[in-house]
Design a protein around this motif. Structure first.
Motif, PDB file in Angstrom:
ATOM      1  N   GLY A 158       2.233 -12.031 -82.926  1.00  0.00           N
ATOM      2  CA  GLY A 158       2.878 -10.983 -82.148  1.00  0.00           C
ATOM      3  C   GLY A 158       4.006 -11.457 -81.268  1.00  0.00           C
ATOM      4  N   LYS A 159       4.388 -12.746 -81.401  1.00  0.00           N
ATOM      5  CA  LYS A 159       5.486 -13.252 -80.585  1.00  0.00           C
ATOM      6  C   LYS A 159       6.818 -12.784 -81.170  1.00  0.00           C
ATOM      7  N   LYS A 160       7.726 -12.415 -80.276  1.00  0.00           N
ATOM      8  CA  LYS A 160       9.006 -11.845 -80.714  1.00  0.00           C
ATOM      9  C   LYS A 160      10.147 -12.676 -80.125  1.00  0.00           C
ATOM     10  N   ALA A 161      11.004 -13.183 -80.984  1.00  0.00           N
ATOM     11  CA  ALA A 161      12.126 -14.011 -80.537  1.00  0.00           C
ATOM     12  C   ALA A 161      13.292 -13.127 -80.114  1.00  0.00           C
ATOM     13  N   PRO A 162      14.115 -13.607 -79.179  1.00  0.00           N
ATOM     14  CA  PRO A 162      15.314 -12.853 -78.803  1.00  0.00           C
ATOM     15  C   PRO A 162      16.199 -12.597 -80.016  1.00  0.00           C
ATOM     16  N   ALA A 163      16.796 -11.430 -80.056  1.00  0.00           N
ATOM     17  CA  ALA A 163      17.600 -11.037 -81.214  1.00  0.00           C
ATOM     18  C   ALA A 163      19.043 -11.496 -81.113  1.00  0.00           C
ATOM     19  N   GLN A 164      19.501 -11.825 -79.884  1.00  0.00           N
ATOM     20  CA  GLN A 164      20.916 -12.132 -79.701  1.00  0.00           C
ATOM     21  C   GLN A 164      21.105 -13.448 -78.957  1.00  0.00           C
ATOM     22  N   LEU A 165      22.048 -14.238 -79.442  1.00  0.00           N
ATOM     23  CA  LEU A 165      22.562 -15.405 -78.718  1.00  0.00           C
ATOM     24  C   LEU A 165      23.978 -15.066 -78.274  1.00  0.00           C
ATOM     25  N   LEU A 166      24.241 -15.178 -76.986  1.00  0.00           N
ATOM     26  CA  LEU A 166      25.514 -14.728 -76.428  1.00  0.00           C
ATOM     27  C   LEU A 166      26.166 -15.831 -75.598  1.00  0.00           C
ATOM     28  N   ASP A 167      27.492 -15.864 -75.659  1.00  0.00           N
ATOM     29  CA  ASP A 167      28.268 -16.848 -74.915  1.00  0.00           C
ATOM     30  C   ASP A 167      28.562 -16.305 -73.515  1.00  0.00           C
ATOM     31  N   CYS A 168      28.162 -17.046 -72.489  1.00  0.00           N
ATOM     32  CA  CYS A 168      28.434 -16.596 -71.112  1.00  0.00           C
ATOM     33  C   CYS A 168      29.562 -17.391 -70.459  1.00  0.00           C
ATOM     34  N   SER A 169      30.347 -18.100 -71.264  1.00  0.00           N
ATOM     35  CA  SER A 169      31.450 -18.892 -70.710  1.00  0.00           C
ATOM     36  C   SER A 169      32.421 -18.031 -69.902  1.00  0.00           C
ATOM     37  N   ALA A 170      32.725 -16.836 -70.414  1.00  0.00           N
ATOM     38  CA  ALA A 170      33.710 -15.988 -69.752  1.00  0.00           C
ATOM     39  C   ALA A 170      33.220 -15.527 -68.384  1.00  0.00           C
ATOM     40  N   GLN A 171      31.932 -15.217 -68.271  1.00  0.00           N
ATOM     41  CA  GLN A 171      31.395 -14.773 -66.974  1.00  0.00           C
ATOM     42  C   GLN A 171      31.477 -15.890 -65.924  1.00  0.00           C
ATOM     43  N   ILE A 172      31.109 -17.103 -66.336  1.00  0.00           N
ATOM     44  CA  ILE A 172      31.159 -18.226 -65.403  1.00  0.00           C
ATOM     45  C   ILE A 172      32.605 -18.563 -65.049  1.00  0.00           C
ATOM     46  N   ALA A 173      33.486 -18.523 -66.039  1.00  0.00           N
ATOM     47  CA  ALA A 173      34.899 -18.808 -65.779  1.00  0.00           C
ATOM     48  C   ALA A 173      35.477 -17.820 -64.775  1.00  0.00           C
ATOM     49  N   GLU A 174      35.121 -16.557 -64.921  1.00  0.00           N
ATOM     50  CA  GLU A 174      35.639 -15.537 -64.004  1.00  0.00           C
ATOM     51  C   GLU A 174      35.135 -15.785 -62.589  1.00  0.00           C
ATOM     52  N   MET A 175      33.878 -16.194 -62.448  1.00  0.00           N
ATOM     53  CA  MET A 175      33.349 -16.515 -61.122  1.00  0.00           C
ATOM     54  C   MET A 175      34.067 -17.723 -60.527  1.00  0.00           C
ATOM     55  N   ARG A 176      34.243 -18.748 -61.330  1.00  0.00           N
ATOM     56  CA  ARG A 176      34.872 -19.982 -60.836  1.00  0.00           C
ATOM     57  C   ARG A 176      36.338 -19.794 -60.480  1.00  0.00           C
ATOM     58  N   LEU A 177      36.992 -18.803 -61.076  1.00  0.00           N
ATOM     59  CA  LEU A 177      38.411 -18.574 -60.826  1.00  0.00           C
ATOM     60  C   LEU A 177      38.678 -18.165 -59.380  1.00  0.00           C
ATOM     61  N   PHE A 178      37.718 -17.507 -58.759  1.00  0.00           N
ATOM     62  CA  PHE A 178      37.914 -17.016 -57.381  1.00  0.00           C
ATOM     63  C   PHE A 178      37.139 -17.907 -56.418  1.00  0.00           C
ATOM     64  N   LYS A 179      37.870 -18.572 -55.534  1.00  0.00           N
ATOM     65  CA  LYS A 179      37.255 -19.541 -54.635  1.00  0.00           C
ATOM     66  C   LYS A 179      36.795 -18.889 -53.339  1.00  0.00           C
ATOM     67  N   SER A 180      35.615 -19.309 -52.891  1.00  0.00           N
ATOM     68  CA  SER A 180      35.089 -18.851 -51.608  1.00  0.00           C
ATOM     69  C   SER A 180      35.798 -19.590 -50.476  1.00  0.00           C
ATOM     70  N   SER A 181      35.571 -19.148 -49.253  1.00  0.00           N
ATOM     71  CA  SER A 181      36.179 -19.835 -48.107  1.00  0.00           C
ATOM     72  C   SER A 181      35.694 -21.273 -48.019  1.00  0.00           C
ATOM     73  N   ALA A 182      34.432 -21.502 -48.381  1.00  0.00           N
ATOM     74  CA  ALA A 182      33.901 -22.866 -48.349  1.00  0.00           C
ATOM     75  C   ALA A 182      34.590 -23.737 -49.395  1.00  0.00           C
ATOM     76  N   GLU A 183      34.785 -23.195 -50.592  1.00  0.00           N
ATOM     77  CA  GLU A 183      35.491 -23.946 -51.629  1.00  0.00           C
ATOM     78  C   GLU A 183      36.927 -24.257 -51.205  1.00  0.00           C
ATOM     79  N   LEU A 184      37.595 -23.281 -50.630  1.00  0.00           N
ATOM     80  CA  LEU A 184      38.974 -23.506 -50.187  1.00  0.00           C
ATOM     81  C   LEU A 184      39.031 -24.571 -49.110  1.00  0.00           C
ATOM     82  N   GLY A 185      38.019 -24.609 -48.252  1.00  0.00           N
ATOM     83  CA  GLY A 185      37.971 -25.648 -47.228  1.00  0.00           C
ATOM     84  C   GLY A 185      37.921 -27.028 -47.840  1.00  0.00           C
TER      85      GLY A 185
END
Length: 444
Positions: A158-185
């Protein structure tokens, strides 16, 4: 890579923001880098996977971050890492271990990494989707398939494997593109210490010294101020070597009446500075060198002044091309109708690279440029983005279509710029770049 300049809360906040983007019943996987052998039983200095580091701050190899968002929308983060091992630690250095990693880094759970083979299939059983960065570590993809295979083997139970493998590179890249005040420091500090290193290089430059000796002066200054490593292989390119864009041999002697182009920056808490300065080896620009240098500087200053929310790299490139083209026509290096030369991008024969790039945990940092079919970068700038601006002009010694006085001159000037609500902030604040300031510093 020392993460102590950023708080544990900063990393926890990033994990939560990423989890908020995941659909329910998802698992996301972020592997750490492994060590890379340099020679026989010695390794290169360890450099953490930047996506893993961005979400964890954890700076050891052979680790894995697993983020789970269950069917009800609750999210958890689990770290798998090397176990405490007194014998290994005597030989190779201290390890944090899972117990302390959980406490120090704010994970919901932590286990020794050999537990991953048991627990990952359990995570997968309740997930519809598995996310990871496809291009990050190609070998990791096979490991994901192995875990999926374990789940599929239990289908009769009865075990069910995930149906989709998805690339999350774009989500992480979008987060990293905008720097926080701490990063800018941190990036401001990285620029200041890198500026001190460029000043030191100018002061130590002398005819007969070798490029690698000037590189050593810069590495000393980086380390002195807390940047244990350069952010990338330093380019210390004297005379005609400046016309090799990624010259890193750094082996030649410095020649009188020649220029020295240095493209180098320190890495602080994982964040890169990326600064280029070009200056005369003997402290005094010749007239042809000063002419080309001032033209490049004029183009850089014009471009930087145009940076603001809503602008884009395509617009900035148009500004640089106009200033450089007009200047090259005035010098007789280009001939013809200026508007036609601009339309033809004739100056690209001598301005042979792009104008700039995103900057952050990577020197050429991640983030979509919104490139159109004509290769124009149309992404509108927003506050918190950080970029380099680095126009240049290059006239190799064998460039016979220009007058002899220009041959062998290569000039690039590069600063690091933050987009602000009002416009921009140039965080490259203490590395001289006007002819007068360079010559004054080198005369001391």
């Amino acid at each position: 890579m020392n993460h102590t300049l950023l708080s544990v809360e900063e990393f926890a906040s990033r994990r939560q923001r990423f989890a908020d983007q995941l659909p329910n019943a998802s698992v996301a996987l972020f592997p750490a880098n492994g060590e890379i052998t340099r020679s026989n039983d010695t390794e290169y200095p360890f450099c953490q996977n930047k996506n893993f580091y961005y979400l964890t701050g954890f700076n050891e190899p052979e680790a894995l971050l697993v983020m789970v968002k269950d069917a009800s929308g609750n999210s958890t983060s689990t770290l798998f890492c090397r176990e405490k091992d007194p014998l290994q630690e005597v030989w190779h250095g201290r390890r944090t271990g899972p117990e302390q990693a959980q406490k120090q880094y704010g994970f919901d759970a932590a286990y020794i990494n050999i537990e991953a083979d048991k627990r990952l299939p359990e995570f997968f059983e309740s997930a519809d989707r598995v996310y990871f960065c496809f291009a990050d570590q190609p070998a990791f993809e096979q490991q994901v398939f192995n875990w999926l295979t374990q789940v599929k083997a239990g289908a009769k139970q009865g075990k069910k494997a995930p149906a989709q493998l998805l690339d999350c590179s774009a989500q992480i890249a979008e987060m990293r593109l905008f720097k926080s005040s701490a990063e800018l420091g941190i990036m401001r500090k990285a620029n200041v210490l890198s500026g001190l290193a460029h000043q030191r290089a100018m002061k130590q430059s002398a005819v007969g010294k070798f490029e690698y000796q000037i590189e050593a002066e810069m590495l000393h200054e980086f380390t002195l101020h807390g940047a244990r490593y350069p952010a990338y292989g330093s380019i210390v390119a004297g005379a005609d070597n400046a016309n090799i864009l990624h010259y890193t041999d750094n082996q030649d002697a410095l020649i009188d009446n020649s220029l020295l182009l240095i493209d180098a920056g320190g890495e602080l808490a994982g964040y890169a500075a990326d600064i280029t300065r070009t200056f005369p080896v003997n402290g005094k620009f010749t007239d042809p060198q000063a002419t080309i240098y001032q033209l490049v500087l004029d183009s850089q200053l014009a471009v930087i002044e145009a940076i603001k929310p809503g602008a884009n790299f395509a617009q900035l490139t148009d500004i640089a091309i106009r200033v450089l083209t007009e200047g090259l026509v005035e010098l007789g290096i280009l001939t013809g109708d200026i508007e036609q030369l601009i339309e033809d991008k004739a100056c690209k024969d001598y301005f042979i690279h792009g104008l700039g790039h995103w900057l952050g945990l990577d020197v050429h940092d991640v983030g979509d440029y919104h490139i159109d079919e004509n290769r124009r970068q149309l992404r509108a700038f927003e506050p918190g983005m950080v970029m380099t601006i680095e126009p240049g002009l290059y006239f190799p010694a064998d460039c016979l279509e220009v007058e002899p006085k220009w041959r062998g001159i290569g000039v690039r000037i590069e600063d690091n710029i933050v987009v602000t609500e009002q416009g921009y902030e140039n965080i490259t604040v203490n590395s001289p770049k006007t002819i007068a300031d360079i010559e004054a510093l080198m005369a001391k």
